[in-house]
Design an enzyme around this catalytic site. Structure first.
Site, PDB file in Angstrom:
ATOM      1  N   VAL A  69       0.833  -1.204   0.000  1.00 23.95           N
ATOM      2  CA  VAL A  69       0.000   0.000   0.000  1.00 23.95           C
ATOM      3  C   VAL A  69       0.866   1.252   0.000  1.00 23.95           C
ATOM      4  O   VAL A  69       0.576   2.237  -0.670  1.00 23.95           O
ATOM      5  CB  VAL A  69      -0.957  -0.010   1.215  1.00 23.95           C
ATOM      6  CG1 VAL A  69      -1.680   1.332   1.350  1.00 23.95           C
ATOM      7  CG2 VAL A  69      -1.974  -1.137   1.076  1.00 23.95           C
TER       8      VAL A  69
ATOM      9  N   ILE B  43       2.354   1.979  -3.479  1.00 23.58           N
ATOM     10  CA  ILE B  43       1.423   2.518  -4.467  1.00 23.58           C
ATOM     11  C   ILE B  43       1.123   3.967  -4.113  1.00 23.58           C
ATOM     12  O   ILE B  43       0.598   4.248  -3.039  1.00 23.58           O
ATOM     13  CB  ILE B  43       0.104   1.705  -4.479  1.00 23.58           C
ATOM     14  CG1 ILE B  43       0.381   0.258  -4.904  1.00 23.58           C
ATOM     15  CG2 ILE B  43      -0.911   2.343  -5.418  1.00 23.58           C
ATOM     16  CD1 ILE B  43      -0.810  -0.651  -4.738  1.00 23.58           C
TER      17      ILE B  43
ATOM     18  N   GLU C 160      -1.049   6.258  -3.771  1.00 23.43           N
ATOM     19  CA  GLU C 160      -2.480   6.526  -3.864  1.00 23.43           C
ATOM     20  C   GLU C 160      -2.784   8.022  -3.932  1.00 23.43           C
ATOM     21  O   GLU C 160      -3.807   8.442  -4.462  1.00 23.43           O
ATOM     22  CB  GLU C 160      -3.233   5.896  -2.684  1.00 23.43           C
ATOM     23  CG  GLU C 160      -2.820   6.396  -1.310  1.00 23.43           C
ATOM     24  CD  GLU C 160      -1.704   5.543  -0.706  1.00 23.43           C
ATOM     25  OE1 GLU C 160      -1.475   5.675   0.491  1.00 23.43           O
ATOM     26  OE2 GLU C 160      -1.082   4.769  -1.445  1.00 23.43           O
TER      27      GLU C 160
ATOM     28  N   ASP D  45      -7.068  25.675 -38.919  1.00 24.51           N
ATOM     29  CA  ASP D  45      -7.873  26.255 -39.988  1.00 24.51           C
ATOM     30  C   ASP D  45      -7.389  27.678 -40.218  1.00 24.51           C
ATOM     31  O   ASP D  45      -6.877  28.323 -39.295  1.00 24.51           O
ATOM     32  CB  ASP D  45      -9.343  26.269 -39.555  1.00 24.51           C
ATOM     33  CG  ASP D  45     -10.276  25.851 -40.671  1.00 24.51           C
ATOM     34  OD1 ASP D  45      -9.804  25.225 -41.619  1.00 24.51           O
ATOM     35  OD2 ASP D  45     -11.469  26.153 -40.573  1.00 24.51           O
TER      36      ASP D  45
ATOM     37  N   ASN E  75       2.943   8.428   5.109  1.00 18.86           N
ATOM     38  CA  ASN E  75       2.323   8.626   3.794  1.00 18.86           C
ATOM     39  C   ASN E  75       1.235   9.696   3.831  1.00 18.86           C
ATOM     40  O   ASN E  75       1.101  10.490   2.895  1.00 18.86           O
ATOM     41  CB  ASN E  75       1.714   7.313   3.296  1.00 18.86           C
ATOM     42  CG  ASN E  75       2.781   6.297   2.914  1.00 18.86           C
ATOM     43  OD1 ASN E  75       3.957   6.643   2.814  1.00 18.86           O
ATOM     44  ND2 ASN E  75       2.388   5.054   2.730  1.00 18.86           N
TER      45      ASN E  75
ATOM     46  N   ASP F 169       3.987  12.903   3.325  1.00 21.74           N
ATOM     47  CA  ASP F 169       3.856  12.939   1.871  1.00 21.74           C
ATOM     48  C   ASP F 169       2.605  13.693   1.423  1.00 21.74           C
ATOM     49  O   ASP F 169       2.626  14.433   0.429  1.00 21.74           O
ATOM     50  CB  ASP F 169       3.789  11.514   1.305  1.00 21.74           C
ATOM     51  CG  ASP F 169       5.079  10.749   1.530  1.00 21.74           C
ATOM     52  OD1 ASP F 169       6.065  11.368   1.967  1.00 21.74           O
ATOM     53  OD2 ASP F 169       5.086   9.537   1.271  1.00 21.74           O
TER      54      ASP F 169
END
Length: 896
Positions: A281, A284, A286, A328, A720, A724
């Site tokens: 976990v 990853i 998240e 264009d 985390n 983080d």
């Protein structure tokens, strides 16, 4: 129904014969019989996606799948908080994507609104008003100025008919229609004997026979292209999916390795399995899904402030990776409004008329006024009051005649006074056969005067005299050659040229074509759709950013070539491709030639699609700009579709981005913001992965060495979330760097994590993991206090993150060259995260939850030294790559 390759090559009688139709119209019975095989005159209706399918469509990403699996495993292991946080990240991504795709599904609905609801037809020799959906091939339709054309039809009779086909061809100039058969190779814009669904009658009236309805019309073909064109997955989506697969495979391998090592070491299965899941976990990121969503959403707001509306979240970043712009011409790089830019007389060549009037002597001024007097009298354009502003008048008429009228108005001429002094008595409307328009006026001095305007090659031959000043002299062959040469020069410059002449006649009631001889030549005017202000500088800016700009125009080759030269694009014959030649090429042949073409002229909607696919075959990220119905399939097929705010609803609903101010410069600004968006995504990714893999390496090393785990699962998740999470969110609003538009576009194959980023994550993760193993071992062995050793490592990893984030804000410069206060949110987030981290170490109830103990000055000194070493290592790695880039004399790669 006649084959497309044949109907415009026939005359009216032949078309009626092939359709078994007549001027008396179809009978009710015949119309009903034909409706069965041909179907309703409506656009194809594909199956609409339901909201359920759109919702589940958001769950396809590999990273989303990994996060959902992680959330369920966390929930199964009773890590409820982490499970909810992961699911919240998934929910944010799903909701935002769902809303955007629901909006995108409106594109076909807007396209269907082009169909005219009613039509005037002749059936059983009677004029009727019917639903446009009931029209069938062979129906006789009646049209007047202002009508929207309900079906593709072949003209049978007309009176001075002009149509505006901008919604189909993209060109704003009115099209003068005729009855003569057309060359078999003629493109849609050159089929002058045909009128098309969804276009508008701007002048005159006509009777026509319906030849195609519904999906067989030119608009119908575009609708079919739109349904058959697949939505391109954006480069960011591809890169994040590839990244997610790599992370997923890596995490599975790591989990298996940790589980195997733990079982070999004799650790209890539940304990080692829980640790492996915690590491998985943590590995990853998240927070990445949430961070990407925030970065894209904030980027959309910044782009909106610069007058570009982003309709698709992922498109905000994709625009930043654009390497080719297919634009264009009309209304995108030009103003979409014809203007008189030059006026040539016997002795003068005028440009910028209002300024010329102010500085020229009386003789020159008289010549200007006399020439424009012809332009205003031999002219069907007129002034009407603006309903929203009674003080302002609006010029109404076809674009060319509006330009002539405005030219006179701009130098102070009074059109109402002029037309009152010389009232029109008779007129010969412009016709493609005679190539001129003539009007007869009562003149206060000469009785009658004929004014003529038309094609120079035609009018010059009709003249025997030339006006010089206020006098008249013979029009010599040398003077005719001089004007023919000027005409050629103006044509090569992409100007539309009209010659002006007149003739005095004492008495005349009705004007005939045969009366228009022995004219007196006055000069000619050059008319063009001018470039937008500063557009050349903007093109230069895109070139310096490594972006190739391609002009796709419905104009003729010379006009498109002249525009390309003004914009300093390659404009030799080998750099220009016309629609007729393009139409004969296979996709493979175009793929080989596409890189040398800068300008495309007279192209069809299918051609635009092929051009985009050819560039995409070379791995380029293609942005397509457009405003007409004809642009819709190409806008959808391009990596990024960009519509003009003043364009059709179809174009805007199909596009990913809408330029609200129709300004090409806004698109360049949006590209700049898009590059900043991707930079911030990479910063967040480097930051999150460096911390995640530091924890992974720390746990694996402890298992291999055979020492207790340096961190517990709860401590890993806390880092985390706090160390983080807060700075990671703050990085989403980091301002873009000044050099961002000096970089070349990112290669399509370049992964979201490039080589420099991978090295940085690897070395920082290894250094941090190994360093914290030594820190843990030292405090565990010297104090024999496992809780203290874990707390120091807990503090060390958190502080590493909070300081390391300042170093990875830029990989172009060292940390000392990045303005510290340029992102105040980062400072606030770091201070907030620091306070929460301290609470986790010193507050008793959190100590119990996190299994931490209070640490003193010595422990904090070790923690700070570790963090400083991480920053020094990061700066050394950055410096090595900066030197490497300079050594190779390449622009610094966009890595953060």
């Amino acid at each position: 129904m006649i084959k497309d390759s044949a109907y415009y090559t026939l005359n009216g009688k032949e078309v009626l014969s092939q359709l078994s139709a007549s001027f008396q119209g179809l009978s009710a019975k015949t119309a009903a019989e034909r409706l069965k095989p041909h179907g309703l005159n409506s656009l194809p209706k594909p199956l609409r996606k339901t909201w359920v399918s759109l919702f589940f469509n958001q769950l396809r990403g590999f990273l989303i799948i990994i996060l959902i699996c992680s959330a369920f495993i966390s929930y199964f292991l009773h890590d409820i908080t982490d499970a909810y946080i992961i699911l919240a990240a998934v929910l944010i991504n799903v909701v935002v994507g769902f809303i955007q795709e629901m909006k995108a599904e409106k594109s076909l609905a807007a396209l269907r609104q082009v169909i005219t609801p009613t039509a005037k037809v002749v059936r059983q020799n009677e004029e009727q008003l019917i639903k446009a959906s009931q029209l069938v091939p062979g129906d006789i339709i009646l049209l007047d100025a202002g009508d929207k054309i309900p079906a593709d039809a072949h003209l049978l009779e007309l009176t001075n008919l002009e149509t505006n086909e901008a919604s189909l061809t993209g060109e704003s100039a009115e099209v003068k229609k005729g009855l003569d058969p057309v060359n078999p190779s003629a493109l849609v814009g050159d089929r002058y004997n045909t009128i098309f669904t969804g276009t508008t009658v701007t002048k005159g009236s006509a009777t026509a026979v319906v030849i195609n309805t519904g999906e067989h019309t030119e608009i119908g073909k575009i609708a079919k292209l739109l349904t058959e064109t697949k939505d391109e997955i954006t480069p960011l989506q591809k890169k994040l999916n590839n990244f997610a697969r790599s992370v997923g495979i890596t995490v599975i391998i790591i989990c298996l390795v940790i589980l195997a090592i733990g079982l070999i070491k004799g650790m209890p299965f539940v304990e080692i399995f829980t640790t492996a899941v915690a590491i998985a976990v943590s590995a990853i990121p998240e927070g990445l899904v949430v961070a990407v969503t925030i970065i894209l959403a904030l980027g959309m707001q910044r782009i909106l402030k610069r007058q570009a509306l982003v309709r698709n979240l992922q498109a905000a970043e994709t625009l930043g990776s654009t390497s080719v712009i297919c634009t264009d011409k009309t209304g995108t790089i030009t103003e979409g409004n014809m203007q008189v830019v030059s006026l040539v007389t016997a002795d003068y060549h005028f440009n910028n008329l209002p300024e010329e009037v102010e500085r020229h002597e009386d003789k020159g001024l008289r010549e200007i006024i006399f020439a424009l007097n012809i332009g205003m009298l031999c002219n069907d354009a007129h002034l009407v009051q603006n309903e929203s502003d009674l003080q302002e008048a609006v010029v109404v008429g076809n674009l060319t005649e509006r330009a002539l009228l405005r030219a006179g108005l701009n130098i102070g001429m009074d059109v109402h006074k002029i037309r009152k002094e010389e009232p029109r008595l008779s007129a010969i409307p412009f016709d493609s056969q005679i190539k001129f328009m003539a009007t007869l006026h009562a003149h206060p001095k000469y009785g009658r005067r004929i004014y003529v305007k038309g094609a120079p090659e035609k009018v010059i031959k009709m003249c025997t005299k030339i006006r010089r000043g206020s006098g008249v002299e013979d029009f010599s062959l040398s003077q005719q050659r001089k004007f023919n040469q000027k005409f050629k020069e103006f044509s090569q410059a992409g100007l539309r040229i009209l010659a002006l002449a007149y003739k005095d006649q004492r008495s005349m009631k009705e004007l005939m074509v045969t009366d228009c001889t022995d004219l007196t030549f006055v000069g000619f005017v050059g008319i063009k759709d001018p470039l937008r202000p500063n557009i050349a500088k903007i093109f230069a800016k895109t070139k310096s950013a490594g972006i190739k700009t391609i002009i796709i125009s419905g104009d003729h080759k010379l006009t498109a070539q002249a525009i390309a030269k003004e914009l300093h694009l390659k404009a030799r014959s080998e750099n220009i491709l016309e629609g007729e030649e393009l139409h004969q090429m296979t996709q493979e042949e175009l793929n080989k030639k596409v890189q040398q073409i800068s300008v495309y002229a007279r192209v069809s909607p299918e051609d635009k699609l092929n051009i985009i696919r050819a560039w995409q075959a070379h791995g380029q990220v293609v942005a397509m700009t457009g405003d007409g119905v004809n642009d819709a399939p190409a806008l959808k097929a391009a990596n990024i579709g960009v519509a003009l705010g003043s364009g059709t609803d179809v174009a805007k609903e199909t596009a990913d981005i809408v330029l609200l101010d129709d300004n090409f410069e806004t698109m360049v600004a949006a590209i700049e913001e898009g590059r900043g968006i991707f930079d911030n995504i990479r910063k967040v990714l480097v930051f999150l992965l460096s911390d995640s893999f530091s924890e992974v390496i720390l746990i694996i090393l402890s298992l291999l060495i055979g020492i207790p785990l340096p961190l517990l699962a709860a401590q890993i998740l806390w880092i985390n979330l706090v160390g983080d999470g807060f700075p990671g969110v703050a990085l989403t609003v980091d301002p873009k760097e000044k050099e961002i538009m000096n970089d070349a576009p990112r290669p399509l194959a370049e992964p979201v994590m490039n080589a420099e980023m991978k090295w940085l994550v690897l070395l920082v993760s290894v250094f941090t993991g190994v360093g914290n193993i030594f820190i843990f071992w030292y405090f565990w062995k010297t104090t024999n206090d496992l809780a203290l050793a874990r707390t120091v490592v807990f503090a060390s990893l958190a502080i590493d993150s909070l300081l390391y984030v300042f170093s990875i804000r830029t990989l172009r410069h060292s940390i000392i060259h990045k303005t510290f206060y340029s992102n105040p949110w980062l400072i606030v987030s770091v201070l907030g995260a620091l306070l929460i981290q301290l609470a986790g170490i010193y507050l008793p109830f959190l100590q119990k939850f996190l299994h931490t103990v209070a640490i003193g000055f010595f422990e904090w000194t070790i923690v700070l030294i570790s963090a400083i070493f991480v920053i020094i290592l990061t700066e050394i790695i950055k410096y090595i790559f900066m030197v490497k880039n300079r050594t190779h004399d390449l622009p610094v790669k966009r890595v953060a």
